[in-house]
Design a protein around this motif. Structure first.
Motif, PDB file in Angstrom:
ATOM      1  N   ILE A 144       8.263 -13.746 -27.957  1.00  0.00           N
ATOM      2  CA  ILE A 144       9.191 -13.219 -28.959  1.00  0.00           C
ATOM      3  C   ILE A 144      10.329 -12.426 -28.315  1.00  0.00           C
ATOM      4  O   ILE A 144      11.450 -12.404 -28.833  1.00  0.00           O
ATOM      5  CB  ILE A 144       8.421 -12.362 -29.991  1.00  0.00           C
ATOM      6  CG1 ILE A 144       7.722 -13.285 -30.997  1.00  0.00           C
ATOM      7  CG2 ILE A 144       9.345 -11.408 -30.730  1.00  0.00           C
ATOM      8  CD1 ILE A 144       6.942 -12.579 -32.071  1.00  0.00           C
ATOM      9  N   LYS A 145      10.086 -11.828 -27.169  1.00  0.00           N
ATOM     10  CA  LYS A 145      11.147 -11.097 -26.476  1.00  0.00           C
ATOM     11  C   LYS A 145      12.314 -12.004 -26.113  1.00  0.00           C
ATOM     12  O   LYS A 145      13.433 -11.533 -25.905  1.00  0.00           O
ATOM     13  CB  LYS A 145      10.577 -10.429 -25.222  1.00  0.00           C
ATOM     14  CG  LYS A 145       9.708  -9.220 -25.505  1.00  0.00           C
ATOM     15  CD  LYS A 145       8.892  -8.797 -24.301  1.00  0.00           C
ATOM     16  CE  LYS A 145       9.736  -8.415 -23.119  1.00  0.00           C
ATOM     17  NZ  LYS A 145       8.893  -7.918 -21.985  1.00  0.00           N
ATOM     18  N   GLU A 180      16.377 -14.646 -30.162  1.00  0.00           N
ATOM     19  CA  GLU A 180      17.565 -13.894 -30.544  1.00  0.00           C
ATOM     20  C   GLU A 180      17.223 -12.939 -31.686  1.00  0.00           C
ATOM     21  O   GLU A 180      16.355 -13.221 -32.517  1.00  0.00           O
ATOM     22  CB  GLU A 180      18.679 -14.834 -30.998  1.00  0.00           C
ATOM     23  CG  GLU A 180      19.261 -15.691 -29.899  1.00  0.00           C
ATOM     24  CD  GLU A 180      20.392 -16.563 -30.430  1.00  0.00           C
ATOM     25  OE1 GLU A 180      21.169 -16.072 -31.286  1.00  0.00           O
ATOM     26  OE2 GLU A 180      20.481 -17.724 -30.018  1.00  0.00           O
ATOM     27  N   THR A 181      17.920 -11.814 -31.734  1.00  0.00           N
ATOM     28  CA  THR A 181      17.772 -10.866 -32.840  1.00  0.00           C
ATOM     29  C   THR A 181      19.138 -10.602 -33.464  1.00  0.00           C
ATOM     30  O   THR A 181      20.181 -10.896 -32.863  1.00  0.00           O
ATOM     31  CB  THR A 181      17.162  -9.535 -32.364  1.00  0.00           C
ATOM     32  OG1 THR A 181      18.027  -8.950 -31.375  1.00  0.00           O
ATOM     33  CG2 THR A 181      15.782  -9.744 -31.760  1.00  0.00           C
ATOM     34  N   TYR A 182      19.118 -10.056 -34.667  1.00  0.00           N
ATOM     35  CA  TYR A 182      20.376  -9.687 -35.318  1.00  0.00           C
ATOM     36  C   TYR A 182      20.149  -8.417 -36.142  1.00  0.00           C
ATOM     37  O   TYR A 182      19.010  -8.097 -36.523  1.00  0.00           O
ATOM     38  CB  TYR A 182      20.901 -10.822 -36.196  1.00  0.00           C
ATOM     39  CG  TYR A 182      19.967 -11.272 -37.298  1.00  0.00           C
ATOM     40  CD1 TYR A 182      20.068 -10.749 -38.590  1.00  0.00           C
ATOM     41  CD2 TYR A 182      18.988 -12.229 -37.055  1.00  0.00           C
ATOM     42  CE1 TYR A 182      19.219 -11.163 -39.605  1.00  0.00           C
ATOM     43  CE2 TYR A 182      18.131 -12.659 -38.064  1.00  0.00           C
ATOM     44  CZ  TYR A 182      18.251 -12.126 -39.334  1.00  0.00           C
ATOM     45  OH  TYR A 182      17.404 -12.537 -40.335  1.00  0.00           O
ATOM     46  N   SER A 183      21.214  -7.683 -36.368  1.00  0.00           N
ATOM     47  CA  SER A 183      21.143  -6.402 -37.064  1.00  0.00           C
ATOM     48  C   SER A 183      21.210  -6.608 -38.574  1.00  0.00           C
ATOM     49  O   SER A 183      21.914  -7.502 -39.063  1.00  0.00           O
ATOM     50  CB  SER A 183      22.287  -5.493 -36.627  1.00  0.00           C
ATOM     51  OG  SER A 183      22.181  -5.181 -35.256  1.00  0.00           O
ATOM     52  N   VAL A 234      16.435  -4.421 -37.299  1.00  0.00           N
ATOM     53  CA  VAL A 234      16.551  -5.650 -36.501  1.00  0.00           C
ATOM     54  C   VAL A 234      15.670  -6.729 -37.122  1.00  0.00           C
ATOM     55  O   VAL A 234      14.543  -6.455 -37.545  1.00  0.00           O
ATOM     56  CB  VAL A 234      16.117  -5.394 -35.036  1.00  0.00           C
ATOM     57  CG1 VAL A 234      16.002  -6.695 -34.260  1.00  0.00           C
ATOM     58  CG2 VAL A 234      17.093  -4.454 -34.359  1.00  0.00           C
ATOM     59  N   ARG A 235      16.180  -7.949 -37.160  1.00  0.00           N
ATOM     60  CA  ARG A 235      15.398  -9.119 -37.534  1.00  0.00           C
ATOM     61  C   ARG A 235      15.389 -10.109 -36.366  1.00  0.00           C
ATOM     62  O   ARG A 235      16.320 -10.125 -35.548  1.00  0.00           O
ATOM     63  CB  ARG A 235      15.988  -9.808 -38.761  1.00  0.00           C
ATOM     64  CG  ARG A 235      15.960  -8.983 -40.029  1.00  0.00           C
ATOM     65  CD  ARG A 235      14.555  -8.760 -40.524  1.00  0.00           C
ATOM     66  NE  ARG A 235      14.547  -8.124 -41.844  1.00  0.00           N
ATOM     67  CZ  ARG A 235      13.478  -7.540 -42.366  1.00  0.00           C
ATOM     68  NH1 ARG A 235      12.344  -7.490 -41.689  1.00  0.00           N
ATOM     69  NH2 ARG A 235      13.539  -6.985 -43.560  1.00  0.00           N
ATOM     70  N   ILE A 236      14.323 -10.907 -36.292  1.00  0.00           N
ATOM     71  CA  ILE A 236      14.193 -11.913 -35.240  1.00  0.00           C
ATOM     72  C   ILE A 236      14.641 -13.255 -35.792  1.00  0.00           C
ATOM     73  O   ILE A 236      14.115 -13.727 -36.806  1.00  0.00           O
ATOM     74  CB  ILE A 236      12.743 -12.002 -34.731  1.00  0.00           C
ATOM     75  CG1 ILE A 236      12.276 -10.636 -34.232  1.00  0.00           C
ATOM     76  CG2 ILE A 236      12.628 -13.039 -33.619  1.00  0.00           C
ATOM     77  CD1 ILE A 236      10.782 -10.564 -33.968  1.00  0.00           C
ATOM     78  N   LYS A 237      15.592 -13.873 -35.139  1.00  0.00           N
ATOM     79  CA  LYS A 237      16.146 -15.133 -35.611  1.00  0.00           C
ATOM     80  C   LYS A 237      15.163 -16.287 -35.379  1.00  0.00           C
ATOM     81  O   LYS A 237      14.588 -16.412 -34.286  1.00  0.00           O
ATOM     82  CB  LYS A 237      17.466 -15.425 -34.894  1.00  0.00           C
ATOM     83  CG  LYS A 237      18.181 -16.664 -35.400  1.00  0.00           C
ATOM     84  CD  LYS A 237      19.499 -16.879 -34.666  1.00  0.00           C
ATOM     85  CE  LYS A 237      20.199 -18.129 -35.177  1.00  0.00           C
ATOM     86  NZ  LYS A 237      21.476 -18.390 -34.451  1.00  0.00           N
ATOM     87  N   VAL A 265      12.183 -16.946 -36.182  1.00  0.00           N
ATOM     88  CA  VAL A 265      10.767 -16.727 -35.892  1.00  0.00           C
ATOM     89  C   VAL A 265       9.880 -17.483 -36.884  1.00  0.00           C
ATOM     90  O   VAL A 265       8.686 -17.706 -36.628  1.00  0.00           O
ATOM     91  CB  VAL A 265      10.447 -15.213 -35.903  1.00  0.00           C
ATOM     92  CG1 VAL A 265      10.447 -14.654 -37.314  1.00  0.00           C
ATOM     93  CG2 VAL A 265       9.140 -14.928 -35.193  1.00  0.00           C
TER      94      VAL A 265
END
Length: 219
Positions: A45-46, A49-52, A66-69, A71
């Protein structure tokens, strides 16, 4: 290009040591595989990509988060039956994953001693439809010669081409890793240790050196 990630977190290495110990019982062994699956899942998961985002809190004020794109766009394919405990752990990190299975085994009686390639018998498989924005995770605990995982990938790719492919293992060898990347150079390989050699029967032989071969390198 793909990459090789050795999960050298101290807890992962501690669990691996327990799994290697001949005194470890079946129940403890299985629990160790579940725990490693979860740890490797968090490591994977690291790399997402993440987004605010902004959310409204119970106090009526907003907080940035933060959300994980993507996932929720994950397919996990397990090589039966060895991979089942690891997949149980991976599902803690990817609870929305769609699951596929491949029943694959080496055909030992046709193997020529000294050869590092095996005929693979695939008795059954069931794979979800794969979309171009999916992340595919294929799980097989022991990556010895690479014959099983390559046969599995050949079958899985008949059902579509994902955005990204990851293979997950506890222990692997340089030989198998190089074999995978020679055929599929964009695959990411995650494991806990790389052992130094294979014997003439194609079994992984552990060494007394570093628990994780950091010649491949990311963790």
């Amino acid at each position: 290009m793909g990459k090789v990630v050795i999960v050298d977190h101290p807890l992962a290495q501690d669990i691996l040591t327990t799994l290697r110990d001949k005194g470890t019982g079946q129940i403890e062994f299985r629990k160790g595989l579940v725990r490693l699956g979860r740890l490797i899942g968090y490591e994977i998961i690291k790399s997402f990509e993440t987004y605010s985002v902004e959310v409204e809190t119970p106090l009526g004020v907003k907080a940035r988060g933060v959300r994980i794109k993507d996932v929720d766009k994950v397919i996990i394919v397990q090589v039966l039956r060895a991979a089942m405990p690891m997949v149980e752990g991976l599902l803690k990190a990817f609870p929305a994953a769609r699951i596929g299975v491949v029943s694959a085994r080496r055909v030992e009686n046709t193997h020529v001693p000294g050869s590092m390639e095996f005929q693979i018998d695939v008795g059954y498989y069931r794979i979800p439809e794969i979309h171009s924005d999916d992340t595919l995770i294929v799980v097989d605990p022991m990556l010895a010669t690479g014959s099983t995982i390559l046969s599995t990938l050949d079958i899985v790719y008949r059902h579509g081409k994902p955005k990204r492919t990851i293979t997950v293992h506890v222990i692997g060898t340089r030989y198998a890793i190089e074999r995978i990347l020679a055929k599929y150079p964009n695959i990411d390989v995650y494991l806990v240790a790389v052992d130094p050699e294979l014997n003439e029967r194609g079994f992984i032989v552990p060494g007394l050196g570093d628990a994780g071969d950091r010649a491949y390198g990311e963790a």
